[in-house]
Design a protein around this motif. Structure first.
Motif, PDB file in Angstrom:
ATOM      1  N   MET A  86      66.070  68.946  50.059  1.00 44.05           N
ATOM      2  CA  MET A  86      66.366  68.035  51.117  1.00 44.05           C
ATOM      3  C   MET A  86      66.254  66.813  50.414  1.00 44.05           C
ATOM      4  N   ARG A  87      67.542  65.870  50.120  1.00 41.31           N
ATOM      5  CA  ARG A  87      67.669  64.505  49.570  1.00 41.31           C
ATOM      6  C   ARG A  87      66.748  63.647  50.492  1.00 41.31           C
ATOM      7  N   ASN A  88      65.758  62.812  49.772  1.00 43.46           N
ATOM      8  CA  ASN A  88      64.892  61.699  50.195  1.00 43.46           C
ATOM      9  C   ASN A  88      65.761  60.995  50.398  1.00 43.46           C
ATOM     10  N   PRO A  89      65.600  60.419  51.784  1.00 51.17           N
ATOM     11  CA  PRO A  89      66.582  58.557  52.100  1.00 51.17           C
ATOM     12  C   PRO A  89      66.239  57.579  51.734  1.00 51.17           C
ATOM     13  N   ILE A  90      64.998  57.345  51.404  1.00 55.85           N
ATOM     14  CA  ILE A  90      63.903  56.401  51.039  1.00 55.85           C
ATOM     15  C   ILE A  90      64.125  56.186  50.317  1.00 55.85           C
ATOM     16  N   ASN A  91      64.890  54.727  48.971  1.00 54.02           N
ATOM     17  CA  ASN A  91      65.351  54.293  48.032  1.00 54.02           C
ATOM     18  C   ASN A  91      63.984  53.403  47.627  1.00 54.02           C
ATOM     19  N   PHE A  92      63.708  54.293  46.477  1.00 52.49           N
ATOM     20  CA  PHE A  92      62.487  53.082  45.415  1.00 52.49           C
ATOM     21  C   PHE A  92      62.580  52.042  45.365  1.00 52.49           C
ATOM     22  N   ASN A  93      63.515  52.503  45.028  1.00 54.62           N
ATOM     23  CA  ASN A  93      64.373  50.536  44.586  1.00 54.62           C
ATOM     24  C   ASN A  93      63.838  49.465  45.695  1.00 54.62           C
ATOM     25  N   HIS A  94      64.116  49.717  46.227  1.00 52.10           N
ATOM     26  CA  HIS A  94      64.460  49.064  48.256  1.00 52.10           C
ATOM     27  C   HIS A  94      62.499  48.814  48.824  1.00 52.10           C
ATOM     28  N   LEU A  95      61.568  50.102  48.252  1.00 55.37           N
ATOM     29  CA  LEU A  95      60.710  49.993  48.660  1.00 55.37           C
ATOM     30  C   LEU A  95      59.929  49.162  47.773  1.00 55.37           C
ATOM     31  N   GLU A  96      60.258  49.027  46.147  1.00 55.95           N
ATOM     32  CA  GLU A  96      59.656  47.970  45.322  1.00 55.95           C
ATOM     33  C   GLU A  96      59.608  46.914  45.587  1.00 55.95           C
ATOM     34  N   CYS A  97      61.026  46.671  45.757  1.00 53.23           N
ATOM     35  CA  CYS A  97      61.450  44.885  45.875  1.00 53.23           C
ATOM     36  C   CYS A  97      60.757  44.768  47.360  1.00 53.23           C
ATOM     37  N   PHE A  98      60.004  45.817  48.270  1.00 47.82           N
ATOM     38  CA  PHE A  98      59.445  44.844  49.911  1.00 47.82           C
ATOM     39  C   PHE A  98      57.794  44.687  49.712  1.00 47.82           C
ATOM     40  N   PHE A  99      57.633  45.759  48.653  1.00 52.97           N
ATOM     41  CA  PHE A  99      56.306  45.126  47.594  1.00 52.97           C
ATOM     42  C   PHE A  99      55.609  43.932  47.693  1.00 52.97           C
ATOM     43  N   SER A 100      57.021  43.644  46.752  1.00 55.82           N
ATOM     44  CA  SER A 100      56.896  42.415  45.847  1.00 55.82           C
ATOM     45  C   SER A 100      56.936  41.234  46.468  1.00 55.82           C
ATOM     46  N   LEU A 101      57.810  40.921  47.604  1.00 57.84           N
ATOM     47  CA  LEU A 101      58.250  39.929  48.762  1.00 57.84           C
ATOM     48  C   LEU A 101      56.834  40.029  49.697  1.00 57.84           C
ATOM     49  N   ALA A 102      55.845  40.949  49.659  1.00 60.27           N
ATOM     50  CA  ALA A 102      55.044  40.997  50.753  1.00 60.27           C
ATOM     51  C   ALA A 102      53.659  40.337  49.835  1.00 60.27           C
ATOM     52  N   LYS A 103      53.713  40.311  48.979  1.00 55.94           N
ATOM     53  CA  LYS A 103      53.324  39.817  47.710  1.00 55.94           C
ATOM     54  C   LYS A 103      53.289  38.530  47.908  1.00 55.94           C
ATOM     55  N   THR A 104      54.669  37.744  46.880  1.00 55.88           N
ATOM     56  CA  THR A 104      54.810  36.376  46.616  1.00 55.88           C
ATOM     57  C   THR A 104      55.036  35.468  47.431  1.00 55.88           C
ATOM     58  N   LEU A 105      55.614  36.732  48.876  1.00 56.85           N
ATOM     59  CA  LEU A 105      56.209  35.558  50.196  1.00 56.85           C
ATOM     60  C   LEU A 105      57.306  34.330  49.561  1.00 56.85           C
ATOM     61  N   SER A 106      58.099  34.617  48.768  1.00 55.11           N
ATOM     62  CA  SER A 106      59.414  34.043  47.972  1.00 55.11           C
ATOM     63  C   SER A 106      60.231  34.747  47.126  1.00 55.11           C
ATOM     64  N   PHE A 107      61.337  34.714  47.869  1.00 55.65           N
ATOM     65  CA  PHE A 107      62.545  35.076  47.542  1.00 55.65           C
ATOM     66  C   PHE A 107      62.848  35.408  45.964  1.00 55.65           C
ATOM     67  N   SER A 108      62.761  33.486  45.929  1.00 53.71           N
ATOM     68  CA  SER A 108      62.765  33.483  44.207  1.00 53.71           C
ATOM     69  C   SER A 108      61.788  34.069  42.888  1.00 53.71           C
ATOM     70  N   LYS A 109      60.511  33.757  44.080  1.00 54.00           N
ATOM     71  CA  LYS A 109      59.407  34.747  42.500  1.00 54.00           C
ATOM     72  C   LYS A 109      59.962  36.205  42.646  1.00 54.00           C
ATOM     73  N   THR A 110      59.640  37.170  43.762  1.00 54.31           N
ATOM     74  CA  THR A 110      60.452  38.253  43.364  1.00 54.31           C
ATOM     75  C   THR A 110      61.640  38.322  42.659  1.00 54.31           C
ATOM     76  N   SER A 111      62.220  37.471  42.614  1.00 56.84           N
ATOM     77  CA  SER A 111      64.344  37.616  42.147  1.00 56.84           C
ATOM     78  C   SER A 111      63.810  37.448  40.231  1.00 56.84           C
ATOM     79  N   LYS A 112      62.609  36.533  40.078  1.00 48.53           N
ATOM     80  CA  LYS A 112      62.187  36.927  39.107  1.00 48.53           C
ATOM     81  C   LYS A 112      61.198  37.531  38.188  1.00 48.53           C
ATOM     82  N   GLU A 113      60.197  38.536  38.907  1.00 44.49           N
ATOM     83  CA  GLU A 113      59.301  39.712  38.856  1.00 44.49           C
ATOM     84  C   GLU A 113      60.203  40.940  38.896  1.00 44.49           C
ATOM     85  N   LEU A 114      61.000  40.747  39.190  1.00 44.52           N
ATOM     86  CA  LEU A 114      61.775  42.336  39.182  1.00 44.52           C
ATOM     87  C   LEU A 114      63.245  41.861  38.067  1.00 44.52           C
ATOM     88  N   MET A 115      63.478  40.594  38.405  1.00 45.12           N
ATOM     89  CA  MET A 115      64.459  40.588  36.944  1.00 45.12           C
ATOM     90  C   MET A 115      65.367  41.447  37.449  1.00 45.12           C
TER      91      MET A 115
END
Length: 296
Positions: free
Chosen positions: A1-30
């Motif tokens: 069964m296909r997993n609906p979770i997109n792990f790129n989205h999860l990575e983005c969520f965890f990064s933003l939860a730590k940086t609390l900055s869209f610009s910093k997460t943008s740089k971190e994930l390039m």
């Protein structure tokens, strides 16, 4: 069964939860900042909850967002660690490498290379076969030998070949004959590797093309370079030998080079040419090429 979770989205969520900055997460994930916003919105839509509270002044986790982070971050980080462990394991090479080589240069030179490679790659098992050149080539073609060293450059389908070493083919005798003037080669007493000694025949063809091998005065036939050297030293005989096999004896002046010329000769490294070559074969091949550069 296909997993609906997109792990790129999860990575983005965890990064933003730590940086609390869209610009910093943008740089971190390039990735572009609008892409960060889009991924967070997609995740919120999937979970049907607002994960962040956004104002002009700051970004912070919402209560549902914090609960989600606390629950799945340990699982996510553990999963990433296990994946990294798996990748590290696959980079370690193991298994058997079958190596084919001419006996004399194998014992004098390449056995040291194998020992050195084994020390840094303890999970490798070597099977070494000392064979004639034609047997090494056939072994590589059939897959019975992974990597071989041969004295002739071959052009055959599905075989890769690399220049490996250059050596000299020289006329030598015991040091007691060092000051003697050599007369005609046809009059010298020789020790040969075998009756149809290929090096002696090659030397004659290049230096004395009018002399045939069967016209020489061959007093000993021994298929061992080490034994040939012993006979040369004790019986005032002469031989044509490759420099790599006798370099220690030459350095100690146990035997001397008295030939009119030294002939250049090469050794070549060969292996099967697959679309996807086994990583251990690539590593060992590259190691041998580097090892050969340091041989004087």
């Amino acid at each position: 069964m296909r997993n609906p979770i997109n792990f790129n989205h999860l990575e983005c969520f965890f990064s933003l939860a730590k940086t609390l900055s869209f610009s910093k997460t943008s740089k971190e994930l390039m990735i572009a900042q609008p892409a960060v916003s889009k991924q967070i919105k997609s995740l919120e839509a999937q979970f049907k909850m607002q994960l962040f509270i956004r104002t002009k002044q700051k970004v912070q986790l919402s209560c549902p967002g914090k609960n989600l982070y606390d629950k799945i971050w340990p699982l996510y980080s553990a999963m990433c660690a296990r994946i990294n462990e798996g990748v590290e394991t696959t980079t370690k090479i193991e298994g058997k490498i079958t190596f084919g080589c001419l006996e004399e240069v194998g014992e004098k030179v390449f056995i040291h290379a194998l020992n050195k490679f084994k020390k840094t790659n303890p999970s490798i098992v070597f099977e070494v076969r000392f064979l004639k050149a034609v047997e090494i080539i056939e072994g590589v073609k059939s897959g019975a030998i992974d990597i071989g060293v041969v004295p002739d450059k071959i052009i055959q389908e599905n075989i890769r070949i690399y220049d490996l070493l250059e050596e000299e083919i020289i006329l030598v005798t015991g040091r007691q004959n060092a000051d003697k003037k050599i007369g005609k080669i046809i009059e010298l007493p020789f020790v040969a590797f075998r009756e149809s000694d290929p090096l002696l025949e090659y030397y004659l063809r290049k230096v004395c093309p009018n002399i045939k091998l069967n016209k020489l005065n061959i007093e000993f036939v021994i298929n061992s370079h080490k034994a040939m050297i012993d006979v040369i030293k004790q019986n005032n005989l002469y031989a044509v030998l490759p420099s790599l096999s006798i370099r220690k004896e030459l350095a100690k002046n146990e035997i001397v080079n008295i030939g009119p010329v030294n002939l250049k000769s090469k050794l070549f490294l060969i292996h099967r040419d697959f679309e996807y070559i086994d990583r251990k074969i690539i590593m060992f091949r590259d190691f041998l090429k580097e090892f050969a550069k340091n041989i004087v």
